[in-house]
Every structure is written in structure tokens, then in C-alpha cells.
Enzyme design. Structure first.
Site, short mmCIF file in Angstrom:
data_model
loop_
_atom_site.label_atom_id
_atom_site.label_comp_id
_atom_site.label_asym_id
_atom_site.label_seq_id
_atom_site.Cartn_x
_atom_site.Cartn_y
_atom_site.Cartn_z
N GLY A 322 0.75 -1.27 0.02
CA GLY A 322 0.11 -0.07 0.00
C GLY A 322 0.92 1.22 0.14
CD GLU A 323 3.65 2.61 3.40
OE1 GLU A 323 4.62 3.00 2.78
OE2 GLU A 323 3.51 1.90 4.56
N GLY A 324 0.66 3.82 -1.84
CA GLY A 324 1.00 4.32 -3.06
C GLY A 324 2.24 3.70 -3.62
#
Length: 358
Positions: A322-324
Site C-alpha cells: 500500500g501507501e502508493g
């Protein structure tokens, strides 16, 4: 302030310029590299050219990672691989440069912006520029209560819109969009199930941190209960976000809609950004033309949402952090597509014989 109606975005958002795209396609036919030899990079270059309204396409020189952060009350049911209320640690790791997206962004020279929409911590623990727009501390437990009040939902959407305007005004030419949340995949999956008309079991995944079978069953039950609360408000996107979304999801939705208004392309990351994109699509059907799907996250709900929006992920590399991060890994493909489209030489024009030689 008049009440926000997300349906108004349908009249504000136009598609990328089709005439420019045709010009870009014609230019591609004239390049020395044979058509099809660059695979999907040709399509990316033409899409970006249409988004910019420019032939040849301009290089992507000022990208930015934007991460909306928030905690979710449903995490208290132990449906996440991380402890409830743990978003602060995720935010802190990004700010300290020790998270995967921070490491990758540092390596690629892409700045990262974190926006606290609903982190459950004392605001003094975070920098003022991160926390200044916070809507509330954490979002409600969506299986039994609304995530937000109607006023908070509107405030969060307007927050996302304001961030999009700030980025566009500062010259950002492409956004890598991600989230920082504990429990965020549960409301995201609920939104997707509600909008796609599917059951909880079809969309329930194991999240970025991974969960065991018992936690998966708890998560599935929470989504099932939240769906009962979501279905009566399906006709109003703002009410839907208030009922089963969250401050970070509502802000992300507002960001996506206003980015499309401002003609600023966005790369989506995982299931949370996909869920917000699906809500935004319900409000403005042309909006997905401004977005790319960066990666396959492994979440079944993401696959449902992307299929509904006809977005095909650029990468499938098993990254679930996640987190971009996955979307940021896709950025070099977009930049390469722009470079090929702009810098590869065209075939020389055939020489014409003088008329007196006939």
C-alpha cells in the site's frame, strides 16, 4: 456555504482531448519504431498526450505522491493486520523516510505529500502542514454507526478538492495517489460491494498487512453489516461516504473529482483509491478517463472496481504494502511512454522525383 452535490461534477469534467489523441496516434504511425513494438507504452503516450492537449507529449517532470491518511473505527474489530489506531505510525514512517513509499520516492526524486484527514492521534504529534486540514480523529465503526456526519463528509470532500487545486496550481503534472490507514480496506470493500451490487464474501480480502482466516471472517461480517447500512443511501454519494466511508476516503474522492476538473492525471494505487474512484465515477462518468490503475493489489474488491471502470492495471508484481508504493513503481512506465512518444524520430519523407523526369 451551499450543500455540495457531487453530481454537479458531471457537468464540470470533460474527457481528455480526442482530437489531440488522434494527432498523437497519427504521429505514432510516422515513428521509425514499428507500431505495436512498444506495446502498451504507445497507448500510455497517446493517453498522456490527450490529457495534456499537446503533440508531441510533454515529459512528466513534476509528479507528486499524495497520501490521504485516516483511522477507521472498524479496525477495533481486529479486522486488520495492524493494531487499531495505528495510522500515526504509518504517517510517521513516511515522514521519517523509512517506509517503502518514502524509500522509493527518495530514490526516484518524487516529493511526497501526506494529508491527515482523520488520523486518531493528538494533532501536536504531526507537522502543522500535515494535520492542518484534519476533519476528525478517526472515523466511526461502519458496521454499527456512520463513519462521518453529513457535515464532516462534505468537509472531507472539500478538503480533497482543495488539495487537488493546490497541486494543480503549484504545477504538479501527475499525481501518484495512495492512502495511509489502518482498517481502510474494510470501508473501501464495502463501498465497492455496494456500488457493484455484490456480496461481502466476494470483495473481502486480507489487506495490505495480511490477516488470518478468523480475522477474514470478522472482516467479512463487518462488511456484510455495513452493506445493510449502505444500500439505503446508494442514490447519494455524499451520504454513502458518510455512512460507510471515512474522512480519508471522502477526501480522496473529492481529490479525484477535482483533479479531473483541473485536467491533472492521477495514478491509482490499491483498493482504497479504487473505491474512491468508483464513487467518483458514479458522480461523474467521464472522470475515469483521467486516471490510470498503477498495479494489481491482490484485493478482490479492487479487481471488481477496476473492471467496472474499465481500467487495466499497469503492473502485477505482488506488492501489497500500500501507501502508493505500487502506483509509484508504475510512474517510470508513464514517463518512458512520454519520452518515446516525444523523442523517437519520425520516418524520413519519401523523396519526390522532379516533374521533368517523367
Amino acid at each position: 456555504m451551499s450543500r455540495l452535490n457531487l453530481d454537479d461534477f458531471s457537468d464540470l469534467i470533460e474527457r481528455p482531448d480526442s482530437g489531440t489523441r488522434r494527432d498523437a496516434e497519427e504521429r505514432r504511425e510516422r515513428l521509425t519504431v514499428p507500431p505495436g513494438a512498444l506495446g502498451r507504452l504507445d497507448e500510455l503516450g497517446e493517453w498522456l498526450s490527450a490529457a495534456q492537449g499537446a503533440v508531441p507529449v510533454r515529459p512528466v517532470e513534476r509528479p507528486r505522491v499524495v497520501l490521504f491518511a485516516g483511522d477507521h473505527g472498524v479496525a477495533g474489530l481486529d479486522v486488520s493486520g495492524r493494531p487499531a489506531g495505528g495510522t500515526y505510525e504509518l504517517v510517521r514512517a513516511v515522514l521519517d523516510g523509512s517506509s517503502p513509499v518514502a524509500v522509493l520516492a527518495r530514490r526516484t526524486g518524487v516529493p511526497v505529500r501526506v494529508v491527515d484527514a482523520g488520523v486518531d492521534c493528538d494533532p501536536e504529534l504531526l507537522p502543522a502542514d500535515v494535520v492542518r486540514h484534519r476533519v476528525r480523529r478517526g472515523s466511526g465503526r461502519i458496521d454499527v454507526e456512520d463513519a462521518l456526519t453529513p457535515e464532516e463528509a462534505e468537509q472531507a470532500v472539500r478538503l480533497g478538492m482543495a488539495v487537488a487545486d493546490e497541486e494543480a496550481d503549484s504545477g504538479t503534472d501527475l499525481v501518484v495517489l495512495g492512502d495511509l490507514s489502518v482498517g481502510g480496506t474494510t470501508p473501501a470493500s464495502t463501498l465497492i460491494a455496494a456500488l457493484c451490487g455484490t456480496d461481502a464474501s466476494v470483495v473481502t480480502g486480507r489487506g495490505g498487512a495480511g490477516i488470518d482466516d478468523l480475522a477474514w471472517m470478522r472482516k467479512c461480517a463487518a462488511i456484510r453489516d455495513a452493506l445493510r447500512r449502505a444500500r439505503p443511501v446508494l442514490g447519494d454519494q455524499l451520504e454513502l461516504l458518510a455512512a460507510v466511508g471515512g474522512a480519508d476516503l471522502a477526501a480522496t474522492t473529492g481529490f479525484l473529482l477535482q483533479s479531473a476538473v483541473r485536467r491533472m492525471p492521477v495514478i491509482l494505487d490499491g483498493v482504497v483509491s479504487a473505491a474512491c474512484a468508483l464513487v467518483a465515477q458514479r458522480a461523474a462518468f467521464r472522470a475515469p478517463d483521467w486516471w490510470l490503475a498503477g498495479q494489481v493489489s491482490g484485493e478482490p474488491a479492487q479487481a471488481k472496481a477496476l473492471d467496472r471502470m474499465a481500467l487495466s492495471p499497469l503492473l502485477d508484481h505482488g506488492v501489497t504494502v500500500g501507501e502508493g508504493t505500487g502506483a509509484l513503481l508504475a510512474l517510470p512506465l508513464v514517463q518512458a511512454a512520454a519520452a518515446f512518444a516525444a523523442e523517437l524520430p519520425e520516418k524520413p519523407l519519401p523523396e519526390q522525383r522532379p516533374a521533368d523526369e517523367d
